[in-house]
Design a protein around this motif. Structure first.
Motif, PDB file in Angstrom:
ATOM      1  N   ILE A 137      -4.182   3.661  -8.060  1.00 54.47           N
ATOM      2  CA  ILE A 137      -3.883   4.674  -7.046  1.00 54.47           C
ATOM      3  C   ILE A 137      -3.293   5.917  -7.697  1.00 54.47           C
ATOM      4  O   ILE A 137      -3.584   7.050  -7.306  1.00 54.47           O
ATOM      5  CB  ILE A 137      -2.930   4.101  -5.977  1.00 54.47           C
ATOM      6  CG1 ILE A 137      -3.613   2.948  -5.238  1.00 54.47           C
ATOM      7  CG2 ILE A 137      -2.503   5.184  -4.994  1.00 54.47           C
ATOM      8  CD1 ILE A 137      -4.915   3.309  -4.548  1.00 54.47           C
ATOM      9  N   TYR A 190      -4.156  -2.637  -3.543  1.00 51.43           N
ATOM     10  CA  TYR A 190      -4.698  -1.868  -4.660  1.00 51.43           C
ATOM     11  C   TYR A 190      -3.768  -2.015  -5.863  1.00 51.43           C
ATOM     12  O   TYR A 190      -2.546  -2.122  -5.698  1.00 51.43           O
ATOM     13  CB  TYR A 190      -4.764  -0.383  -4.316  1.00 51.43           C
ATOM     14  CG  TYR A 190      -5.363  -0.052  -2.975  1.00 51.43           C
ATOM     15  CD1 TYR A 190      -6.719   0.217  -2.828  1.00 51.43           C
ATOM     16  CD2 TYR A 190      -4.554   0.037  -1.832  1.00 51.43           C
ATOM     17  CE1 TYR A 190      -7.266   0.557  -1.590  1.00 51.43           C
ATOM     18  CE2 TYR A 190      -5.087   0.371  -0.589  1.00 51.43           C
ATOM     19  CZ  TYR A 190      -6.441   0.625  -0.478  1.00 51.43           C
ATOM     20  OH  TYR A 190      -6.969   0.966   0.749  1.00 51.43           O
ATOM     21  N   LEU A 209      -5.625   5.502   2.900  1.00 52.39           N
ATOM     22  CA  LEU A 209      -5.540   4.141   2.383  1.00 52.39           C
ATOM     23  C   LEU A 209      -5.556   3.171   3.559  1.00 52.39           C
ATOM     24  O   LEU A 209      -5.112   3.506   4.653  1.00 52.39           O
ATOM     25  CB  LEU A 209      -4.251   3.945   1.580  1.00 52.39           C
ATOM     26  CG  LEU A 209      -3.993   4.914   0.421  1.00 52.39           C
ATOM     27  CD1 LEU A 209      -2.561   4.788  -0.066  1.00 52.39           C
ATOM     28  CD2 LEU A 209      -4.954   4.661  -0.715  1.00 52.39           C
ATOM     29  N   THR A 266       0.831  -1.202   0.000  1.00 51.33           N
ATOM     30  CA  THR A 266       0.000   0.000   0.000  1.00 51.33           C
ATOM     31  C   THR A 266       0.865   1.250   0.000  1.00 51.33           C
ATOM     32  O   THR A 266       0.644   2.186  -0.782  1.00 51.33           O
ATOM     33  CB  THR A 266      -0.922  -0.001   1.231  1.00 51.33           C
ATOM     34  OG1 THR A 266      -1.731  -1.183   1.212  1.00 51.33           O
ATOM     35  CG2 THR A 266      -1.810   1.222   1.266  1.00 51.33           C
ATOM     36  N   ALA A 290     -10.259   3.674  -0.710  1.00 52.63           N
ATOM     37  CA  ALA A 290      -9.104   4.556  -0.906  1.00 52.63           C
ATOM     38  C   ALA A 290      -9.651   5.907  -1.344  1.00 52.63           C
ATOM     39  O   ALA A 290     -10.541   5.972  -2.207  1.00 52.63           O
ATOM     40  CB  ALA A 290      -8.155   3.999  -1.962  1.00 52.63           C
ATOM     41  N   SER A 322      -4.568  11.799   1.211  1.00 49.56           N
ATOM     42  CA  SER A 322      -5.192  10.532   0.835  1.00 49.56           C
ATOM     43  C   SER A 322      -5.303   9.655   2.071  1.00 49.56           C
ATOM     44  O   SER A 322      -4.538   9.787   3.029  1.00 49.56           O
ATOM     45  CB  SER A 322      -4.381   9.817  -0.247  1.00 49.56           C
ATOM     46  OG  SER A 322      -3.095   9.476   0.232  1.00 49.56           O
ATOM     47  N   TRP A 380      -8.549  -4.887  -6.580  1.00 46.47           N
ATOM     48  CA  TRP A 380      -8.524  -4.455  -5.182  1.00 46.47           C
ATOM     49  C   TRP A 380      -8.845  -5.657  -4.308  1.00 46.47           C
ATOM     50  O   TRP A 380      -9.617  -6.533  -4.693  1.00 46.47           O
ATOM     51  CB  TRP A 380      -9.561  -3.355  -4.969  1.00 46.47           C
ATOM     52  CG  TRP A 380      -9.919  -3.096  -3.530  1.00 46.47           C
ATOM     53  CD1 TRP A 380      -9.208  -2.375  -2.622  1.00 46.47           C
ATOM     54  CD2 TRP A 380     -11.094  -3.549  -2.844  1.00 46.47           C
ATOM     55  NE1 TRP A 380      -9.866  -2.344  -1.411  1.00 46.47           N
ATOM     56  CE2 TRP A 380     -11.036  -3.060  -1.524  1.00 46.47           C
ATOM     57  CE3 TRP A 380     -12.203  -4.307  -3.218  1.00 46.47           C
ATOM     58  CZ2 TRP A 380     -12.022  -3.317  -0.578  1.00 46.47           C
ATOM     59  CZ3 TRP A 380     -13.186  -4.574  -2.276  1.00 46.47           C
ATOM     60  CH2 TRP A 380     -13.083  -4.076  -0.975  1.00 46.47           C
TER      61      TRP A 380
END
Length: 393
Positions: A113, A108, A102, A37, A163, A100, A207
């Motif tokens: 992303i 992901y 996550l 991530t 996300a 952001s 995902w």
């Protein structure tokens, strides 16, 4: 842009594998889930990583340190698990621009992303066959207008993939009231952002929420399949390496052994002689796979020994375990139904026709032990020589 990575959960659905290690730090293809991530965030342009930590925080801190992939790293402790909005709220003093969010136990696709960051403010989405199990995104004129949580009659198959990129103004929207579940929900923050800003949906190609043991297998299947072949360890001239296999420096593959990709053999691990490691297998550091052992589509964690003449298929085995010679794992039900596993005290379907066992840290099996599909062996469990284990122990 700052990337806030939520990594404070206890991972109760992943037990016993998460008894000593926080779920986001369980390994997928050679690195923790949350490292995948963080890597995706850095590749998308994040200029700071902020990890929200709690349970097992020192393990997260030790791995990422003060800098990761050239990007500064900060940590915020969430003392009590009061929901996702509460976790992000804990980082409020760090937020100084668009940010952001996550999940550290989600995977992901990195390209998705990257698109998410470019479309800010934005929310990641994915198309699924069972949208009623998720938060469904309602979209009009290219903007998200509403998130309907687990609707009986979903308007479409586009669901929340966990996300987000928030505008800086959302910093002052994080202190929300508890929901009916008693948690401060990030979806309540999203509702307000959606009402005040144009929020773009960005559809990911792939995902995964890695929440239960069989999903750790699926995660490794995905990420092992993306690796390039790399053989840095010691491989006997009489061994066979096929396909996309990573053998790290310090690993050993002895004579007569076959390793089929995709597979990952970590530093300090040894295979063979005459062993067979089949595709989608991850062997953590210092794992020993003995003479004439077969491992298939499994995750074997640190310092575990699988003694000679054993078979392990479609299984997750914890740290410091020892399988006595001739231990065999069954991974298929005779009635052809999906294998079930105990999660938080209830038997649930894995959705997999083939699934073996989940083995906690420190387990020891006697020679010629037989393990039925869907069995969980708790931390430090023991079996007798010749024992057939049909139920959790």
């Amino acid at each position: 842009m700052q990337a806030i990575v939520l990594s404070a959960g206890k991972g109760t659905r992943m037990r016993p594998l998460s008894n000593e290690v926080p779920k986001p730090m369980l390994p997928v293809a050679g690195q923790p889930i949350t490292a995948h991530t963080a890597e995706a965030a850095v590749e998308a342009g994040a200029d700071e990583l902020v990890f929200v930590v709690g349970y097992g925080e020192e393990i997260v801190r030790d791995y990422f340190g003060s800098s990761y992939r050239g990007v500064p790293v900060s940590y915020v402790v969430q003392d009590e698990q009061q929901g996702t909005a509460d976790a992000v709220h804990a980082t409020k003093e760090h937020i100084d621009g668009p940010f952001s969010v996550l999940y550290g136990d989600n995977l992901y696709d990195p390209e998705g992303i990257d698109r998410l960051f470019d479309a800010a403010p934005s929310i990641a989405s994915i198309r699924v066959s069972n949208p009623s199990n998720y938060g469904v995104l309602n979209v009009s004129d290219g903007a998200v207008t509403e998130i309907s949580e687990k609707p009986d009659v979903p308007q479409n198959d586009l669901v929340n993939a966990g996300a987000y990129v928030f505008p800086e103004e959302a910093r002052d929207m994080l202190d929300v009231s508890p929901s009916e579940r008693g948690e401060r929900e990030l979806t309540d923050v999203l509702d307000r952002v959606i009402s005040e800003f144009t929020v773009s949906p960005v559809t990911l190609d792939r995902w995964m929420d890695v929440g239960r043991p069989w999903e750790l297998l699926e995660a490794n299947e995905w990420k092992l399949g993306t690796l390039d072949r790399r053989v840095d360890g010691e491989v006997s001239d009489d061994a066979t390496i096929q396909g996309s296999v990573v053998i790290e420096d310090g690993a050993t593959v002895r004579g007569g052994s076959v390793v089929e990709g995709p597979a990952y053999v970590s530093e300090g691990a040894s295979v063979g002689p005459n062993a067979y490691v089949r595709g989608n297998t991850y062997l953590a550091p210092d794992v020993h796979i003995g003479h004439a052992v077969e491992i298939k589509n499994s995750v074997i964690l640190e310092n575990t020994n699988v003694g000679h003449l054993s078979y392990v298929g479609d299984s997750v085995v914890g740290r410091n375990a020892n399988f006595g010679a001739g231990t065999n794992v069954a991974n298929l039900r005779h009635d052809g139904e999906d294998v079930e596993l105990t999660v938080k005290g209830e038997r649930v379907s894995t959705g997999r026709k083939k699934f073996g066992v989940v083995v906690g840290d420190g387990v020891k099996t006697g020679i010629n032990t037989g393990l039925h599909p869907g069995v969980t062996l708790s931390e430090d469990a023991r079996t007798d020589p010749g024992e057939i284990v049909a139920h959790d122990k």
